[in-house]
Write a protein that holds these residues in place. Structure first.
Motif: not given
Ligand code: MG
Ligand code: ADP
Length: 509
Positions: A43, A85, A163-164
């Motif tokens: 990240s 996220q 992000d994820e």
């Molecule tokens: Mg992360």
């Protein structure tokens, strides 16, 4: 020429180096996974590319041209968009309003109808299926995520950082998301997929860059690698998620459940008269699709759920009506399915969480005061033995990553030296290193002649750990099988088809 090139990037937080000499590039139209365990620095690297963090050293080139990425608005003007996220949508506004929020050209010039038309256009093109006039709070998380993606696309991004993205989604939503991601890459968009899930990389990415402890380990084509190689790169050593050889002979039954019936929160019977026992030195796995009564079964054994009929024995003693406390004293330990709600007090430091349930023991209290030195010493030992990071016993449990939270729970429960260990979904949401650690500890407990009951919807997990397996469906057991039972048989049992009906050929007509 690569569309993105990050060269020799360094980023420090104080003295801590979160990104060290990173080289990373992205081609047009590729899905490029950024794979690594929690805390690897993924990240951070992408926040640098998106202009949220300023790097300390290194250069960034977009289409071959050096760019000073001072803020997200610079990144956006260079065609970079990021979906975080945690979404940043305003619940009271509509999909369309959220998408155009803060966009200058949308302000006064364009009509509501025109804005909606543009949303619909992208919607259709990428199969998003988002209702442009719905309010955000009314739509599911999976759809909200698509709104975030639409928002980025509307700002003419050509490079999308996700992000994820699957962390908050159901399995069906994950499939839908990746269908859209594939469609985007076919149109020439570049996707950077931050993830710690191997399966997403293997199924969807073209290339993968693996990060570990702030550094890039390697960038490889997905077609030219495999699960073991990636796991090794992520964790830095061989990872063994293969089946563990059984401990040996089984002893006396330590947990006996007979004819147990339990109701769910809606008052329906979800466990319908099941019987089984778990013996010394044995891992009994309960497999099944989520929602077939296995969670309620686990709760009944721990004492969190009322028992309608039947009996539970621990070490031969009936505990059917006993309190949770009494069951703990009888030697039951418990790794709950929801570590945040049931396993930890997030506002408390690690050391307090490690004595939870034992606060009143002589070891930690003299009846009036807590024995701080003993509590701390005990915590330091466990943190070390269970490799909890950071290794700081004052650290609040709420600040730990999921894997480290699970290690704290595991440490506490193993430390109580139970006879019976009940583990419910013990590795859900954990990265591969933490998963391996938790599984290894369960096997160690088994080898110490404890009885382990493993309830998991992860069939790989059940197969790799269990000495015996019961498949649960609609509140009852469809049958008992072993790890080497063919997968088709598992599928049938999990879908509620009795084994008897499976003909010799293994097929059902
Ligand atoms: Mg992360
Ligand atoms: P990943 O996304 O791979 O899980 P991160 O990039 O979020 O990892 O974090 C990498 C490391 O940098 C972690 O140890 C994290 O605690 C630290 N870190 C990230 N952001 C900050 C910040 N704003 N301040 C201090 N430390 C940070």
């Amino acid at each position: 020429m690569s569309i993105v090139e990050m060269r020799h990037i360094y980023k420090y937080f104080g003295n801590f180096c979160a990104n060290e000499d990173i080289n990373f590039s992205v081609e047009e139209g590729e899905i490029h996974a950024l794979l690594g365990e929690n805390g690897a620095g993924k990240s951070t690297l992408m926040n640098i590319l998106y202009g949220l963090y300023m790097h300390d050293k290194g250069t960034i080139l977009i289409n071959g041209e050096e760019v000073n990425m001072g803020s997200p608005s610079v990144a956006i003007s260079k065609g970079i968009g990021m979906v975080h996220q945690h979404f940043m949508l305003i619940p009271q506004l509509t999909v369309t309003e959220n998408i155009f929020l803060g966009m200058k050209e949308a302000g006064f010039v364009l009509h509501r109808k025109e804005l909606q038309r543009r949303v619909e256009e992208l919607n259709t093109k990428f199969g998003f299926n988002v209702k442009s006039d719905a309010l955000i709070w009314q739509i599911p998380v999976g759809v909200q995520q698509k709104v975030e993606i639409l928002k980025v696309l509307m700002r003419r991004a050509r490079i999308l950082i996700l992000d994820e993205p699957s962390a908050v989604l159901t399995p069906d939503e994950v499939v839908e998301l990746f269908d859209s991601v594939k469609a985007l890459s076919r149109e020439g968009y570049s996707i950077i997929l931050i993830t710690h899930k191997m399966s997403e990389v293997l199924n969807y990415a073209d290339r993968v860059t693996v990060m570990r402890q702030g550094r890039v380990v390697d960038t490889v084509r997905v077609a030219e690698t495999d699960e073991n190689a990636l796991a090794r790169m992520m964790v830095g050593r061989n990872v063994d998620l293969e089946r563990q050889i059984t401990g040996g002979e089984f002893g006396a039954p330590l947990l006996e459940v007979s004819n147990l019936t339990v109701k769910n929160n809606k008052g329906f019977e979800t466990v319908k008269g099941v019987s089984f026992s778990v013996r010394e030195g044995e891992i009994l796995g309960i497999a099944g699709v989520d929602g077939n009564g296995q969670l309620e079964l686990g709760e009944a054994i721990v004492g969190l759920r009322r028992i309608e009929h039947g009996e539970i024995k621990l070490n031969g003693n009936v505990v059917t009506r006993s309190t949770i406390r009494h069951r703990l004293d009888e030697g039951l330990a418990h790794i709950p399915d929801d570590r945040l709600k049931k396993g930890l007090v997030l506002q408390f430091p690690i050391k307090e969480n490690l004595i939870m349930g034992m606060q009143r023991s002589d070891k930690y209290s003299n009846g009036i005061f807590m024995k701080q030195a003993a509590i701390e010493e005990h915590a330091k030992q466990l943190v070390e033995e269970f490799d909890v990071r950071p290794a700081d016993v004052e650290y609040l449990a709420g600040g730990l990553s999921g894997g480290n939270q699970q290690k704290v729970i595991l440490a506490r429960e193993v430390d109580r030296q139970p006879n019976v260990m009940l583990a419910i979904q013990p590795t859900r949401g954990l990265d591969i290193g933490a998963t391996e650690f938790v599984r290894r500890k369960l096997v160690e407990e088994r080898n110490k002649k404890k009885a382990v009951l493993l309830i998991s919807t992860d069939l790989d997990e059940i197969i790799s750990l269990s000495d015996r397996i019961l498949v649960m469906y609609n509140g009852t057991f469809m049958g008992e099988v072993k790890y080497d039972t063919p997968l088709e048989t598992f599928s049938l049992l999990m879908a509620g088809c009795p084994v008897k009906e499976i003909p010799e050929s293994g097929k059902v007509v």
